[in-house]
Motif scaffolding. Structure first.
Motif, mmCIF file in Angstrom:
data_model
loop_
_atom_site.group_PDB
_atom_site.id
_atom_site.type_symbol
_atom_site.label_atom_id
_atom_site.label_comp_id
_atom_site.label_asym_id
_atom_site.label_seq_id
_atom_site.Cartn_x
_atom_site.Cartn_y
_atom_site.Cartn_z
ATOM 1 N N UNK A 35 -25.401 12.714 -11.978
ATOM 2 C CA UNK A 35 -26.320 13.748 -11.501
ATOM 3 C C UNK A 35 -26.137 13.925 -10.000
ATOM 4 N N UNK A 36 -26.851 14.910 -9.460
ATOM 5 C CA UNK A 36 -26.667 15.281 -8.052
ATOM 6 C C UNK A 36 -27.330 14.308 -7.089
ATOM 7 N N UNK A 37 -28.254 13.506 -7.577
ATOM 8 C CA UNK A 37 -28.965 12.593 -6.677
ATOM 9 C C UNK A 37 -30.206 13.228 -6.096
ATOM 10 N N UNK A 38 -30.815 12.520 -5.154
ATOM 11 C CA UNK A 38 -32.083 12.985 -4.590
ATOM 12 C C UNK A 38 -31.895 14.016 -3.474
ATOM 13 N N UNK A 39 -30.720 14.037 -2.838
ATOM 14 C CA UNK A 39 -30.514 14.917 -1.688
ATOM 15 C C UNK A 39 -29.181 15.641 -1.819
ATOM 16 N N UNK A 40 -29.120 16.867 -1.297
ATOM 17 C CA UNK A 40 -27.960 17.717 -1.483
ATOM 18 C C UNK A 40 -27.422 18.228 -0.149
ATOM 19 N N UNK A 293 -20.153 10.817 2.540
ATOM 20 C CA UNK A 293 -20.378 12.241 2.275
ATOM 21 C C UNK A 293 -19.225 12.829 1.466
ATOM 22 N N UNK A 294 -18.000 12.432 1.807
ATOM 23 C CA UNK A 294 -16.832 12.937 1.070
ATOM 24 C C UNK A 294 -16.905 12.540 -0.402
ATOM 25 N N UNK A 295 -17.245 11.280 -0.659
ATOM 26 C CA UNK A 295 -17.360 10.818 -2.046
ATOM 27 C C UNK A 295 -18.466 11.562 -2.776
ATOM 28 N N UNK A 296 -19.584 11.790 -2.089
ATOM 29 C CA UNK A 296 -20.690 12.519 -2.723
ATOM 30 C C UNK A 296 -20.268 13.940 -3.095
ATOM 31 N N UNK A 297 -19.531 14.587 -2.230
ATOM 32 C CA UNK A 297 -19.080 15.954 -2.526
ATOM 33 C C UNK A 297 -18.102 15.960 -3.699
ATOM 34 N N UNK A 298 -17.308 14.923 -3.840
ATOM 35 C CA UNK A 298 -16.418 14.831 -5.000
ATOM 36 C C UNK A 298 -17.238 14.773 -6.285
ATOM 37 N N UNK A 299 -18.298 13.983 -6.278
ATOM 38 C CA UNK A 299 -19.160 13.897 -7.461
ATOM 39 C C UNK A 299 -19.816 15.244 -7.747
ATOM 40 N N UNK A 300 -20.333 15.886 -6.697
ATOM 41 C CA UNK A 300 -21.022 17.166 -6.875
ATOM 42 C C UNK A 300 -20.072 18.243 -7.379
ATOM 43 N N UNK A 301 -18.837 18.246 -6.870
ATOM 44 C CA UNK A 301 -17.841 19.205 -7.365
ATOM 45 C C UNK A 301 -17.532 18.963 -8.835
#
Length: 311
Positions: A35-40, A293-301
């Motif tokens: 999932x996207x998590x608590x913050x975007x 942040x880079x890893x989070x954006x990979x998940x979000x993508x």
């Protein structure tokens, strides 16, 4: 000279991530999750935590937290901060970035880990009326003080040295309230005014204290056992944290804004310069994204989250 600069850069990286040659493994795992998590991206939390200002905010937070005798008793009685302060810093950074950038499951697991470590942190202290009070690191009211000191510290530093906060200060307080809830804080403040009101209550009711133990802690924070190459910059950042404090808290802590005779030193300008140099040392050119942040954006993508590519 090149070797000195490389050593300095490596020491900065090790201070914040524990490694000079690679991102910490936990940051790369933030690409995992369903999932996207608590913050975007585009949130106030991403804006504040993705900048360099949390370095000053973190020092300020430590100074503020020391004023609560229950919080300070827990640190002195149970923490190995004197022997290994950088490990404590690394653990705190890991939790902050995981809640900021991770999936919901990752944020909750990181919080369970922290609260498990806090479990044995219990004891008693003398309050300002001479009575004995019990403390527990997982007590909701003590967690409230820690959470609010943190939120106030990071927000204040960013207001002075950072860029715009999407939605303004209230948005940051409201969004980061989720971190307080994860740590057991009941009904955390969701506006800057509410946060200031709660700080005023602690101060007005005489629950804060500056004694010999606080003085010892302040001196430890002032003279943190860092590599000699990092100490000149750290002195500026410590001065920045002091500068950002409200005068009443500076007075309690026995601190003052640095001066050269009758003239105040240019703390704001010097701090901006040091933060810029640290940003470059960590590999930043322009708006370079860190590994979390880079890893989070990979998940979000991967999840098809529309905000994944927002600046």
């Amino acid at each position: 000279m090149r070797n000195v600069l490389r050593s300095w850069q490596d020491e900065i990286k090790k201070t914040f991530s524990g490694k000079a040659d690679a991102p910490p493994e936990w940051s790369l795992r933030l690409a995992d999750g369903d999932d996207a998590g608590y913050h975007l991206p585009g949130s106030a939390v991403w804006a504040v935590h993705g900048s360099m200002t949390p370095i000053v905010g973190g020092i300020r937070t430590l100074l503020m937290q020391a004023l609560h005798p229950g919080a300070l008793a827990g640190v002195h009685d149970h923490s190995n901060f004197r022997e290994d302060p950088l490990r404590r810093l690394a653990n705190t950074i890991r939790w902050i970035f995981t809640v900021t950038y991770g999936s919901t499951a990752a944020a909750e697991e990181a919080t369970r880990r922290v609260r498990h470590l806090h479990g044995p942190v219990q004891g008693s202290y003398l309050d300002n009326d001479g009575g004995t009070r019990a403390y527990s690191a997982n007590d909701p009211e003590l967690a409230r003080w820690i959470h609010i000191a943190f939120t106030d510290g990071f927000l204040t530093a960013h207001k002075i040295w950072g860029g715009p906060v999407p939605g303004g200060p209230d948005a940051y307080v409201r969004e980061w309230a989720q971190a307080g809830r994860l740590m057991g804080v009941e009904d955390p403040p969701t506006t800057e005014a509410e946060m200031r009101s709660q700080l005023d209550r602690w101060y007005g009711q005489g629950e804060l204290r500056a004694d010999g133990r606080v003085k010892e802690t302040v001196e430890f924070i002032r003279n943190a056992p860092l590599h000699p190459l990092l100490k000149p910059g750290y002195r500026v950042l410590f001065a920045a944290a002091v500068y950002s404090l409200e005068p009443r808290y500076r007075e309690m802590l026995g601190l003052s804004v640095p001066r050269l005779g009758p003239f105040p030193l240019p703390v704001r300008l010097a701090t901006k310069a040091v933060l810029g140099v640290v940003h470059l040392a960590l590999g930043g050119i322009g708006r370079r994204r860190g590994p979390s942040e880079t890893a989070a954006r990979q998940r979000l993508n991967r999840l098809g989250e529309p905000s994944a590519n927002l600046a």
